[in-house]
Design an enzyme around this catalytic site. Structure first.
Site, PDB file in Angstrom:
ATOM      1  N   HIS A   1      -3.125 -10.223  -4.332  1.00 33.85           N
ATOM      2  CA  HIS A   1      -4.396  -9.945  -3.638  1.00 33.85           C
ATOM      3  C   HIS A   1      -5.488  -9.494  -4.613  1.00 33.85           C
ATOM      4  CE1 HIS A   1      -2.137  -9.349   0.458  1.00 33.85           C
ATOM      5  NE2 HIS A   1      -2.302 -10.606   0.147  1.00 33.85           N
TER       6      HIS A   1
ATOM      7  N   THR B   1       0.512   5.564  -1.706  1.00 28.67           N
ATOM      8  CA  THR B   1       0.042   6.700  -0.894  1.00 28.67           C
ATOM      9  C   THR B   1       0.351   8.030  -1.598  1.00 28.67           C
ATOM     10  OG1 THR B   1       2.067   6.651   0.423  1.00 28.67           O
ATOM     11  CG2 THR B   1       0.156   5.518   1.357  1.00 28.67           C
TER      12      THR B   1
ATOM     13  N   CYS C   1     -23.255 -18.220 -16.361  1.00 32.35           N
ATOM     14  CA  CYS C   1     -23.437 -19.424 -15.535  1.00 32.35           C
ATOM     15  C   CYS C   1     -24.224 -19.171 -14.250  1.00 32.35           C
ATOM     16  CB  CYS C   1     -22.078 -20.034 -15.202  1.00 32.35           C
ATOM     17  SG  CYS C   1     -21.167 -19.071 -13.995  1.00 32.35           S
TER      18      CYS C   1
ATOM     19  N   PHE D   1      -5.669   1.242   4.348  1.00 30.25           N
ATOM     20  CA  PHE D   1      -6.929   0.685   4.857  1.00 30.25           C
ATOM     21  C   PHE D   1      -6.988   0.733   6.386  1.00 30.25           C
ATOM     22  CE2 PHE D   1      -8.109  -2.387   1.171  1.00 30.25           C
ATOM     23  CZ  PHE D   1      -8.595  -1.315   0.451  1.00 30.25           C
ATOM     24  N   ARG D   2      -5.782   0.621   7.020  1.00 33.12           N
ATOM     25  CA  ARG D   2      -5.787   0.456   8.478  1.00 33.12           C
ATOM     26  C   ARG D   2      -5.382   1.707   9.233  1.00 33.12           C
ATOM     27  NH1 ARG D   2      -3.230  -3.874   6.291  1.00 33.12           N
ATOM     28  NH2 ARG D   2      -4.411  -5.819   6.310  1.00 33.12           N
TER      29      ARG D   2
ATOM     30  N   ALA E   1       0.815  -1.222   0.000  1.00 29.35           N
ATOM     31  CA  ALA E   1       0.000   0.000   0.000  1.00 29.35           C
ATOM     32  C   ALA E   1       0.850   1.274   0.000  1.00 29.35           C
ATOM     33  CB  ALA E   1      -0.935  -0.017   1.199  1.00 29.35           C
TER      34      ALA E   1
ATOM     35  N   CYS F   1     -23.733 -13.913 -12.741  1.00 32.03           N
ATOM     36  CA  CYS F   1     -23.110 -14.044 -14.060  1.00 32.03           C
ATOM     37  C   CYS F   1     -24.167 -14.329 -15.139  1.00 32.03           C
ATOM     38  CB  CYS F   1     -22.095 -15.180 -13.996  1.00 32.03           C
ATOM     39  SG  CYS F   1     -21.249 -15.485 -15.538  1.00 32.03           S
TER      40      CYS F   1
HETATM   41  P1  CNA Z   1       0.480  -1.651   4.967  1.00 29.50           P
HETATM   42  O1  CNA Z   1       0.436  -2.672   6.041  1.00 29.50           O
HETATM   43  O2  CNA Z   1      -0.532  -0.529   5.014  1.00 29.50           O
HETATM   44  O3  CNA Z   1       1.960  -1.054   4.966  1.00 29.50           O
HETATM   45  C1  CNA Z   1       2.321   0.036   4.171  1.00 29.50           C
HETATM   46  C2  CNA Z   1       3.685   0.492   4.631  1.00 29.50           C
HETATM   47  O4  CNA Z   1       4.120   1.487   3.734  1.00 29.50           O
HETATM   48  C3  CNA Z   1       3.692   1.102   6.039  1.00 29.50           C
HETATM   49  O5  CNA Z   1       4.706   0.487   6.807  1.00 29.50           O
HETATM   50  C4  CNA Z   1       3.993   2.578   5.786  1.00 29.50           C
HETATM   51  O6  CNA Z   1       4.830   3.139   6.775  1.00 29.50           O
HETATM   52  C5  CNA Z   1       4.698   2.555   4.458  1.00 29.50           C
HETATM   53  N1  CNA Z   1       4.509   3.744   3.627  1.00 29.50           N
HETATM   54  C6  CNA Z   1       3.360   4.436   3.412  1.00 29.50           C
HETATM   55  N2  CNA Z   1       3.566   5.414   2.504  1.00 29.50           N
HETATM   56  C7  CNA Z   1       4.877   5.340   2.167  1.00 29.50           C
HETATM   57  C8  CNA Z   1       5.706   6.092   1.284  1.00 29.50           C
HETATM   58  N3  CNA Z   1       5.209   7.081   0.528  1.00 29.50           N
HETATM   59  N4  CNA Z   1       7.017   5.759   1.191  1.00 29.50           N
HETATM   60  C9  CNA Z   1       7.534   4.736   1.955  1.00 29.50           C
HETATM   61  N5  CNA Z   1       6.794   3.999   2.798  1.00 29.50           N
HETATM   62  C10 CNA Z   1       5.478   4.282   2.886  1.00 29.50           C
HETATM   63  O7  CNA Z   1       0.347  -2.263   3.520  1.00 29.50           O
HETATM   64  P2  CNA Z   1       0.785  -3.675   2.971  1.00 29.50           P
HETATM   65  O8  CNA Z   1       0.657  -3.570   1.518  1.00 29.50           O
HETATM   66  O9  CNA Z   1       2.026  -4.159   3.585  1.00 29.50           O
HETATM   67  O10 CNA Z   1      -0.409  -4.586   3.526  1.00 29.50           O
HETATM   68  C11 CNA Z   1      -0.964  -5.442   2.730  1.00 29.50           C
HETATM   69  C12 CNA Z   1      -2.445  -5.132   2.422  1.00 29.50           C
HETATM   70  C13 CNA Z   1      -2.822  -3.699   2.252  1.00 29.50           C
HETATM   71  C14 CNA Z   1      -2.714  -5.736   1.099  1.00 29.50           C
HETATM   72  O11 CNA Z   1      -3.708  -6.697   1.260  1.00 29.50           O
HETATM   73  C15 CNA Z   1      -3.217  -4.639   0.170  1.00 29.50           C
HETATM   74  O12 CNA Z   1      -4.169  -5.141  -0.729  1.00 29.50           O
HETATM   75  C16 CNA Z   1      -3.824  -3.660   1.097  1.00 29.50           C
HETATM   76  N6  CNA Z   1      -4.009  -2.283   0.571  1.00 29.50           N
HETATM   77  C17 CNA Z   1      -3.810  -1.980  -0.753  1.00 29.50           C
HETATM   78  C18 CNA Z   1      -3.989  -0.686  -1.214  1.00 29.50           C
HETATM   79  C19 CNA Z   1      -3.773  -0.386  -2.669  1.00 29.50           C
HETATM   80  O13 CNA Z   1      -4.038  -1.244  -3.527  1.00 29.50           O
HETATM   81  N7  CNA Z   1      -3.253   0.801  -2.999  1.00 29.50           N
HETATM   82  C20 CNA Z   1      -4.366   0.331  -0.334  1.00 29.50           C
HETATM   83  C21 CNA Z   1      -4.571  -0.004   1.013  1.00 29.50           C
HETATM   84  C22 CNA Z   1      -4.384  -1.316   1.457  1.00 29.50           C
END
Ligand code: CNA
Length: 245
Positions: free
Chosen positions: A120, A27, A156, A34-35, A23, A153
Protein backbone atom coordinates in the site's frame (compact mmCIF):
# COMPACT_ATOMS: atom_id res chain seq x y z
CA UNK A 1 0.84 -27.24 24.23
CA UNK A 2 1.27 -23.57 25.16
CA UNK A 3 0.50 -21.40 22.08
CA UNK A 4 3.66 -19.29 22.49
CA UNK A 5 5.80 -22.41 22.72
CA UNK A 6 4.08 -23.75 19.62
CA UNK A 7 4.87 -20.50 17.78
CA UNK A 8 8.49 -20.71 18.94
CA UNK A 9 8.72 -24.24 17.56
CA UNK A 10 7.29 -23.16 14.20
CA UNK A 11 9.84 -20.32 14.05
CA UNK A 12 12.78 -22.50 15.14
CA UNK A 13 11.94 -25.18 12.56
CA UNK A 14 11.21 -23.00 9.52
CA UNK A 15 13.76 -22.02 6.90
CA UNK A 16 11.92 -19.27 4.98
CA UNK A 17 9.64 -17.19 7.23
CA UNK A 18 7.43 -14.59 5.59
CA UNK A 19 5.47 -12.06 7.61
CA UNK A 20 2.34 -10.23 6.50
CA UNK A 21 1.60 -7.22 8.67
CA UNK A 22 -1.19 -4.69 9.09
CA UNK A 23 -2.07 -1.64 11.16
CA UNK A 24 -2.18 -3.78 14.34
CA UNK A 25 1.60 -4.19 14.49
CA UNK A 26 2.05 -0.43 14.75
CA UNK A 27 -0.55 0.36 17.43
CA UNK A 28 2.09 -0.29 20.13
CA UNK A 29 4.11 2.48 18.46
CA UNK A 30 1.16 4.82 19.02
CA UNK A 31 -0.14 4.92 15.43
CA UNK A 32 -3.93 4.91 15.56
CA UNK A 33 -6.21 2.78 13.45
CA UNK A 34 -7.72 4.66 10.50
CA UNK A 35 -11.16 3.14 11.07
CA UNK A 36 -11.39 2.94 14.90
CA UNK A 37 -13.55 5.29 17.02
CA UNK A 38 -10.91 8.04 16.99
CA UNK A 39 -9.64 7.06 13.58
CA UNK A 40 -8.52 9.52 10.96
CA UNK A 41 -11.30 8.58 8.53
CA UNK A 42 -13.99 9.35 11.16
CA UNK A 43 -12.98 13.01 11.00
CA UNK A 44 -11.78 13.30 7.41
CA UNK A 45 -13.26 12.18 4.11
CA UNK A 46 -10.85 9.94 2.19
CA UNK A 47 -9.83 11.47 -1.13
CA UNK A 48 -10.19 8.97 -3.93
CA UNK A 49 -7.40 8.70 -6.47
CA UNK A 50 -9.69 9.65 -9.37
CA UNK A 51 -10.73 12.86 -7.54
CA UNK A 52 -7.09 13.69 -6.76
CA UNK A 53 -6.25 13.36 -10.45
CA UNK A 54 -9.35 15.25 -11.62
CA UNK A 55 -9.24 18.54 -9.71
CA UNK A 56 -6.81 21.07 -8.29
CA UNK A 57 -9.25 21.72 -5.44
CA UNK A 58 -9.07 18.04 -4.38
CA UNK A 59 -5.28 18.00 -4.68
CA UNK A 60 -5.16 21.03 -2.36
CA UNK A 61 -7.48 19.30 0.10
CA UNK A 62 -5.27 16.19 -0.10
CA UNK A 63 -2.17 18.18 0.84
CA UNK A 64 -4.00 19.94 3.68
CA UNK A 65 -4.89 16.48 5.10
CA UNK A 66 -1.35 15.27 4.52
CA UNK A 67 0.04 18.17 6.53
CA UNK A 68 -2.43 17.46 9.35
CA UNK A 69 -1.67 13.77 9.70
CA UNK A 70 0.64 11.93 7.42
CA UNK A 71 3.78 13.92 8.09
CA UNK A 72 3.61 12.65 11.66
CA UNK A 73 4.54 9.15 10.46
CA UNK A 74 8.16 10.26 10.53
CA UNK A 75 8.03 10.79 14.29
CA UNK A 76 7.00 7.24 15.36
CA UNK A 77 9.42 4.57 16.57
CA UNK A 78 9.38 0.82 15.85
CA UNK A 79 8.16 -1.41 18.70
CA UNK A 80 9.08 -4.91 19.89
CA UNK A 81 6.92 -6.51 17.15
CA UNK A 82 8.81 -4.77 14.31
CA UNK A 83 12.15 -5.59 15.96
CA UNK A 84 11.20 -9.25 16.52
CA UNK A 85 10.32 -9.70 12.83
CA UNK A 86 13.61 -8.11 11.79
CA UNK A 87 15.53 -10.34 14.21
CA UNK A 88 13.87 -13.55 12.98
CA UNK A 89 14.57 -12.71 9.31
CA UNK A 90 18.16 -11.64 10.06
CA UNK A 91 18.87 -14.72 12.21
CA UNK A 92 17.57 -17.07 9.50
CA UNK A 93 19.33 -15.02 6.83
CA UNK A 94 16.23 -15.69 4.73
CA UNK A 95 12.64 -14.54 4.63
CA UNK A 96 10.63 -11.44 3.94
CA UNK A 97 8.05 -9.02 5.28
CA UNK A 98 5.01 -8.02 3.22
CA UNK A 99 3.25 -5.07 4.79
CA UNK A 100 0.01 -3.19 4.24
CA UNK A 101 1.41 -0.45 6.46
CA UNK A 102 2.65 2.84 5.14
CA UNK A 103 4.65 3.93 8.19
CA UNK A 104 8.19 2.71 7.28
CA UNK A 105 8.54 1.10 10.74
CA UNK A 106 9.76 -2.29 9.47
CA UNK A 107 12.76 -0.57 7.89
CA UNK A 108 13.23 1.57 11.02
CA UNK A 109 13.05 -1.68 13.04
CA UNK A 110 16.02 -3.21 11.24
CA UNK A 111 14.93 -4.66 7.88
CA UNK A 112 16.61 -3.61 4.63
CA UNK A 113 14.41 -2.07 1.93
CA UNK A 114 14.72 -5.25 -0.13
CA UNK A 115 13.40 -7.34 2.77
CA UNK A 116 10.13 -5.37 2.89
CA UNK A 117 7.38 -5.23 0.25
CA UNK A 118 4.97 -2.35 0.80
CA UNK A 119 1.79 -3.20 -1.07
CA UNK A 120 0.00 0.00 0.00
CA UNK A 121 3.02 2.27 -0.44
CA UNK A 122 4.84 4.50 2.04
CA UNK A 123 3.61 7.73 3.63
CA UNK A 124 7.01 9.04 4.69
CA UNK A 125 7.94 10.42 1.27
CA UNK A 126 6.28 11.68 -1.93
CA UNK A 127 6.64 10.74 -5.60
CA UNK A 128 5.85 12.20 -9.00
CA UNK A 129 3.02 10.09 -10.42
CA UNK A 130 4.42 10.44 -13.96
CA UNK A 131 8.20 9.94 -13.67
CA UNK A 132 8.45 8.45 -10.13
CA UNK A 133 10.99 11.03 -8.89
CA UNK A 134 11.11 10.87 -5.08
CA UNK A 135 10.60 13.96 -2.90
CA UNK A 136 11.09 14.65 0.81
CA UNK A 137 7.67 15.11 2.35
CA UNK A 138 8.86 17.99 4.54
CA UNK A 139 10.02 19.94 1.43
CA UNK A 140 6.69 19.33 -0.32
CA UNK A 141 4.73 20.39 2.76
CA UNK A 142 6.80 23.56 3.15
CA UNK A 143 6.29 24.36 -0.53
CA UNK A 144 2.51 23.84 -0.25
CA UNK A 145 2.25 25.96 2.92
CA UNK A 146 4.00 28.88 1.26
CA UNK A 147 2.47 28.65 -2.24
CA UNK A 148 -0.98 27.12 -1.45
CA UNK A 149 -0.61 25.31 -4.78
CA UNK A 150 -0.47 21.52 -5.07
CA UNK A 151 3.09 20.47 -5.94
CA UNK A 152 4.23 19.46 -9.41
CA UNK A 153 7.41 17.65 -10.45
CA UNK A 154 10.41 19.85 -11.24
CA UNK A 155 11.51 17.36 -13.95
CA UNK A 156 8.31 16.54 -15.86
CA UNK A 157 5.57 18.73 -14.30
CA UNK A 158 3.61 15.61 -13.29
CA UNK A 159 1.47 15.68 -10.13
CA UNK A 160 3.24 14.83 -6.86
CA UNK A 161 1.49 12.67 -4.26
CA UNK A 162 2.59 10.85 -1.12
CA UNK A 163 3.93 7.42 -2.09
CA UNK A 164 0.83 5.65 -0.72
CA UNK A 165 -1.83 3.74 -2.63
CA UNK A 166 -5.02 5.78 -2.22
CA UNK A 167 -8.57 4.48 -2.36
CA UNK A 168 -9.28 3.79 -6.03
CA UNK A 169 -5.61 3.76 -7.04
CA UNK A 170 -4.44 0.60 -8.84
CA UNK A 171 -2.37 -1.78 -6.72
CA UNK A 172 1.37 -1.61 -7.50
CA UNK A 173 2.05 -4.45 -9.94
CA UNK A 174 5.67 -5.23 -9.05
CA UNK A 175 4.96 -5.25 -5.32
CA UNK A 176 1.95 -7.54 -5.73
CA UNK A 177 4.03 -9.93 -7.86
CA UNK A 178 6.84 -9.92 -5.30
CA UNK A 179 4.33 -10.52 -2.48
CA UNK A 180 2.95 -13.56 -4.29
CA UNK A 181 6.45 -14.95 -4.99
CA UNK A 182 7.50 -14.46 -1.36
CA UNK A 183 4.30 -16.04 -0.06
CA UNK A 184 4.79 -19.05 -2.35
CA UNK A 185 8.45 -19.38 -1.28
CA UNK A 186 7.66 -19.44 2.43
CA UNK A 187 7.44 -22.50 4.63
CA UNK A 188 6.09 -20.38 7.53
CA UNK A 189 3.71 -17.48 6.89
CA UNK A 190 2.83 -15.28 9.88
CA UNK A 191 0.04 -12.72 9.68
CA UNK A 192 0.45 -10.09 12.41
CA UNK A 193 -2.08 -7.33 13.13
CA UNK A 194 -4.36 -7.47 10.13
CA UNK A 195 -8.12 -7.83 10.17
CA UNK A 196 -7.72 -9.40 6.68
CA UNK A 197 -10.70 -7.50 5.30
CA UNK A 198 -8.90 -5.31 2.74
CA UNK A 199 -8.71 -6.97 -0.68
CA UNK A 200 -6.79 -8.00 -2.73
CA UNK A 201 -4.16 -7.86 0.06
CA UNK A 202 -6.03 -10.37 2.20
CA UNK A 203 -5.69 -13.12 -0.42
CA UNK A 204 -1.86 -13.17 -0.10
CA UNK A 205 -1.77 -15.56 2.92
CA UNK A 206 -3.69 -18.08 0.82
CA UNK A 207 -0.87 -18.25 -1.76
CA UNK A 208 1.39 -19.44 1.06
CA UNK A 209 -1.12 -21.91 2.42
CA UNK A 210 -1.80 -23.38 -1.02
CA UNK A 211 1.93 -24.08 -1.48
CA UNK A 212 2.07 -25.93 1.82
CA UNK A 213 3.38 -23.27 4.24
CA UNK A 214 2.25 -23.31 7.86
CA UNK A 215 -0.06 -20.34 8.43
CA UNK A 216 -0.06 -18.49 11.77
CA UNK A 217 -2.38 -15.58 12.59
CA UNK A 218 -1.54 -13.25 15.48
CA UNK A 219 -4.30 -10.70 16.04
CA UNK A 220 -6.23 -9.21 18.98
CA UNK A 221 -9.49 -10.43 17.53
CA UNK A 222 -10.65 -13.31 15.29
CA UNK A 223 -10.47 -12.99 11.49
CA UNK A 224 -12.37 -14.65 8.66
CA UNK A 225 -9.16 -16.50 7.72
CA UNK A 226 -8.67 -18.21 11.11
CA UNK A 227 -10.15 -21.43 9.72
CA UNK A 228 -7.21 -21.77 7.31
CA UNK A 229 -4.58 -21.26 10.01
CA UNK A 230 -2.41 -23.87 11.70
CA UNK A 231 -2.21 -21.66 14.78
CA UNK A 232 -4.25 -18.60 15.84
CA UNK A 233 -3.07 -16.40 18.72
CA UNK A 234 -5.56 -13.75 19.86
CA UNK A 235 -3.08 -11.71 21.90
CA UNK A 236 -0.99 -8.55 21.57
CA UNK A 237 1.75 -8.93 18.94
CA UNK A 238 4.53 -7.51 21.12
CA UNK A 239 3.58 -9.73 24.08
CA UNK A 240 3.37 -12.76 21.80
CA UNK A 241 6.85 -12.24 20.32
CA UNK A 242 8.29 -11.47 23.78
CA UNK A 243 7.26 -14.99 24.80
CA UNK A 244 8.11 -16.77 21.55
CA UNK A 245 11.59 -15.59 20.54
P1 CNA B 1 -7.06 -3.08 10.36
O1 CNA B 1 -8.22 -3.44 9.51
O2 CNA B 1 -7.13 -1.80 11.15
O3 CNA B 1 -6.81 -4.31 11.34
C1 CNA B 1 -5.87 -4.26 12.37
C2 CNA B 1 -6.10 -5.47 13.25
O4 CNA B 1 -5.06 -5.50 14.20
C3 CNA B 1 -7.43 -5.44 14.01
O5 CNA B 1 -8.11 -6.66 13.81
C4 CNA B 1 -7.00 -5.27 15.47
O6 CNA B 1 -7.81 -6.00 16.36
C5 CNA B 1 -5.60 -5.81 15.47
N1 CNA B 1 -4.69 -5.20 16.44
C6 CNA B 1 -4.57 -3.89 16.75
N2 CNA B 1 -3.55 -3.71 17.63
C7 CNA B 1 -3.05 -4.94 17.88
C8 CNA B 1 -2.00 -5.42 18.71
N3 CNA B 1 -1.23 -4.58 19.42
N4 CNA B 1 -1.77 -6.76 18.75
C9 CNA B 1 -2.55 -7.62 18.02
N5 CNA B 1 -3.55 -7.22 17.22
C10 CNA B 1 -3.78 -5.89 17.13
O7 CNA B 1 -5.71 -2.99 9.55
P2 CNA B 1 -5.24 -3.76 8.26
O8 CNA B 1 -3.81 -3.46 8.14
O9 CNA B 1 -5.73 -5.14 8.22
O10 CNA B 1 -6.03 -2.95 7.13
C11 CNA B 1 -5.40 -2.59 6.06
C12 CNA B 1 -5.27 -1.06 5.90
C13 CNA B 1 -5.01 -0.26 7.14
C14 CNA B 1 -4.05 -0.85 5.08
O11 CNA B 1 -4.43 -0.20 3.91
C15 CNA B 1 -3.10 0.05 5.87
O12 CNA B 1 -2.39 0.89 5.01
C16 CNA B 1 -4.00 0.82 6.75
N6 CNA B 1 -3.38 1.45 7.94
C17 CNA B 1 -2.02 1.48 8.11
C18 CNA B 1 -1.47 2.07 9.24
C19 CNA B 1 0.03 2.10 9.40
O13 CNA B 1 0.76 2.19 8.40
N7 CNA B 1 0.53 1.99 10.63
C20 CNA B 1 -2.29 2.64 10.21
C21 CNA B 1 -3.68 2.60 10.01
C22 CNA B 1 -4.21 2.00 8.87
Amino acid sequence: MDQFFELKQFIDECSYPVFFTGAGISTDSGIPDFRGPNGFWKKNQPIYFQDFMASEEMRNRYWEQSIQFKSNFNSYQPNFGHKAIAKIIKDKNKGHCITQNIDNLHQAGGLDNDQVTEIHGNATYAVCLDCSKKYELSDIHAQFISSKKSPICDVCSGPIKTATISFGQPMPELEMQRAQIEAESSDLFIVAGSSLVVFPAATIPLYAKEKGAKLIIINNEPTEFDRFADLVINESISDTFKQAI
